[in-house]
Scaffold this active site. Structure first.
Site, PDB file in Angstrom:
ATOM      1  N   LYS A 191      10.911  86.855 -17.643  1.00  8.71           N
ATOM      2  CA  LYS A 191      11.538  85.874 -16.591  1.00  8.71           C
ATOM      3  C   LYS A 191      10.772  85.409 -15.661  1.00  8.71           C
ATOM      4  O   LYS A 191       9.870  86.300 -15.439  1.00  8.71           O
ATOM      5  CB  LYS A 191      12.986  86.339 -16.265  1.00  8.71           C
ATOM      6  CG  LYS A 191      14.002  86.957 -17.274  1.00  8.71           C
ATOM      7  CD  LYS A 191      14.526  85.495 -17.924  1.00  8.71           C
ATOM      8  CE  LYS A 191      15.853  85.760 -18.794  1.00  8.71           C
ATOM      9  NZ  LYS A 191      16.211  84.411 -19.336  1.00  8.71           N
ATOM     10  N   GLU A 203      10.400  77.923 -21.096  1.00 14.55           N
ATOM     11  CA  GLU A 203      11.617  77.769 -21.229  1.00 14.55           C
ATOM     12  C   GLU A 203      12.482  77.440 -19.786  1.00 14.55           C
ATOM     13  O   GLU A 203      12.499  77.919 -18.912  1.00 14.55           O
ATOM     14  CB  GLU A 203      12.236  78.924 -21.870  1.00 14.55           C
ATOM     15  CG  GLU A 203      13.867  78.762 -22.072  1.00 14.55           C
ATOM     16  CD  GLU A 203      14.299  80.078 -23.258  1.00 14.55           C
ATOM     17  OE1 GLU A 203      13.621  80.706 -23.796  1.00 14.55           O
ATOM     18  OE2 GLU A 203      15.515  80.694 -22.748  1.00 14.55           O
ATOM     19  N   GLU A 263      19.825  76.220 -24.457  1.00 15.03           N
ATOM     20  CA  GLU A 263      20.839  77.171 -24.751  1.00 15.03           C
ATOM     21  C   GLU A 263      22.378  77.140 -24.432  1.00 15.03           C
ATOM     22  O   GLU A 263      23.188  77.860 -25.072  1.00 15.03           O
ATOM     23  CB  GLU A 263      20.283  78.666 -24.169  1.00 15.03           C
ATOM     24  CG  GLU A 263      20.229  78.440 -22.480  1.00 15.03           C
ATOM     25  CD  GLU A 263      19.826  79.912 -21.967  1.00 15.03           C
ATOM     26  OE1 GLU A 263      18.469  80.050 -22.348  1.00 15.03           O
ATOM     27  OE2 GLU A 263      20.413  80.760 -21.302  1.00 15.03           O
ATOM     28  N   HIS A 296      18.836  80.967 -29.163  1.00 15.43           N
ATOM     29  CA  HIS A 296      18.957  81.611 -28.195  1.00 15.43           C
ATOM     30  C   HIS A 296      20.121  82.691 -28.554  1.00 15.43           C
ATOM     31  O   HIS A 296      21.123  82.314 -29.347  1.00 15.43           O
ATOM     32  CB  HIS A 296      19.844  80.641 -26.870  1.00 15.43           C
ATOM     33  CG  HIS A 296      19.942  81.585 -25.766  1.00 15.43           C
ATOM     34  ND1 HIS A 296      21.364  81.969 -25.584  1.00 15.43           N
ATOM     35  CD2 HIS A 296      19.212  82.068 -24.861  1.00 15.43           C
ATOM     36  CE1 HIS A 296      21.377  82.758 -24.348  1.00 15.43           C
ATOM     37  NE2 HIS A 296      20.264  82.836 -23.862  1.00 15.43           N
TER      38      HIS A 296
HETATM   39 MG    MG Z   1      17.016  81.264 -21.509  1.00 12.60          MG
END
Ligand code: MG
Length: 373
Positions: free
Chosen positions: A159, A215, A241, A291
């Site tokens: 992340k 992403e 997603e 996802h």
């Molecule tokens: Mg994501």
């Protein structure tokens, strides 16, 4: 007769020892909501939904179960369309259960029901929630990634977007130093940037050859900005997603604003609609990597659907895009007996789901009905 006789629900809750999170904040618990539809003939099928457990429980008890009892399991599309107007994510779970019933009725696997698997194995990537409370989070993140590499994963997602750009860049640079060029990396900003912030990464991106994708740097409705970033950044762009059906991908696809779409079996309004989005990617000639962070049966369905797709390109032989694999603390990820070995899963081929469910987990983590935050 495939008349629906009863529907059982299994809401599960697990309190995390330490919260972990992404740019949207911390998760303090993980949940899982499974349902089992049983027909009068005794054939059954399982489904999974994601939402706040009290919402799902009341919705199923008071409206969805009374509606389903006595209906024909063969009328999946019709039933799912009606339920999706009430609760779209419940409809996704019902569509899974009804699909499994049809596979069992035919005596075939899910892949066979869908035309047959084209791949016996599929790659999966280890998916992390990189942030934890306190100043030690980068060290803890690096340690988790080290463990996943020791477990054989060769593709990872971490992340960004939840700290300052300088902090995030220091964290990702440290990870890159650790993993080297042979391990492939995706970065997920969970829609937290604007275009200017995303562009600040390009000076690092151009020196890294192992990046799979960036992403959701921006909210997914900013098609023009995605298009701009796609021409300005040296990494592929991925997203979508949370989209619910193929037509929501169309602006991004027709304007060539993404390299890769990421539909989720639980976020679409039914498995059939989810599979339409996979086909849409193939029709537009772009990649699709499902996802699948929020569930385990739902992830199994993503594996089945990917296995039925042709390879995405002639460039990489029989190459397939990876499916997401949650490697964080989450007992529900082990609910089914499917495990990756060296970053690859074997696609089950038995009748129906073709894998065993750990019934002990259903008992141990049963939600007690108390409201939680
Ligand atoms: Mg994501």
């Amino acid at each position: 007769m495939l008349q629906i006789e009863r529907v059982e629900t299994y809401p599960l809750l697990y309190q995390l020892r330490e919260p972990y999170g992404d740019a949207n904040g911390y998760k303090k618990y993980r949940t899982c909501f499974l349902l089992r539809i049983v027909t009068r003939s005794g054939l059954d099928g399982w489904g999974e939904c994601i939402d706040w457990l009290p919402t799902l429980t009341v919705g199923f008890e008071q409206r969805i179960i009374p509606f389903l009892i006595g209906k024909e399991a063969t009328k999946r599309l019709q039933l799912v369309k009606i339920i999706s107007k009430w609760h779209q994510r419940a409809a996704a779970g019902v569509s899974m259960a009804l699909t499994e019933i049809m596979a069992k009725k035919a005596g075939v696997s899910i892949c066979e029901l869908w035309g047959g698997r084209q791949h016996q194995t599929l790659p999966v990537y280890a998916s992390f929630q990189s942030y934890s409370q306190g100043t030690e989070w980068p060290k803890q993140s690096v340690k988790r990634v080290e463990q996943a590499i020791a477990d054989g994963f060769t593709q990872l997602k971490v992340k960004i977007g939840g700290r300052t750009i300088a902090e995030d860049q220091a964290h990702i640079s440290a990870l890159q130093h650790l993993i080297g060029e042979k391990v492939h990396l995706a970065l997920d900003a969970n829609q937290s940037y604007d275009a200017a912030a995303a562009l600040k990464w390009e000076k690092l991106f151009r020196n890294w050859s192992n990046l799979m994708w960036l992403e959701e740097p921006l909210p997914m409705d900013r098609t023009a900005d995605y298009k701009l970033l796609r021409s300005a950044l040296s990494v592929p762009l991925a997203g979508g997603e949370n989209l619910q059906h193929g037509r929501q991908y169309l602006p991004l696809l027709t304007q060539a604003a993404l390299d890769l779409i990421q539909p989720d079996t639980m976020h679409h309004d039914g498995l059939d609609s989810y599979r339409d989005s996979l086909q849409l990617a193939r029709q537009f000639g772009i990649r699709v990597s499902s996802h699948a962070f929020d569930g385990t049966l739902s992830r199994l369905y993503a594996v089945f659907a990917h296995a039925c797709l042709p390879p995405w390109s002639k460039m990489e032989g029989n190459g397939m895009e990876p499916v997401e694999w949650d490697v964080m603390e989450n007992p529900f990820t082990g609910l089914f007996s499917l495990r990756p070995v060296k970053g690859v899963v074997h696609v089950p081929e038995g009748v129906g789901l073709g894998v065993e469910m750990d019934a002990e987990i259903l008992k141990r983590y049963r939600w007690d009905g108390r409201t939680y935050q």
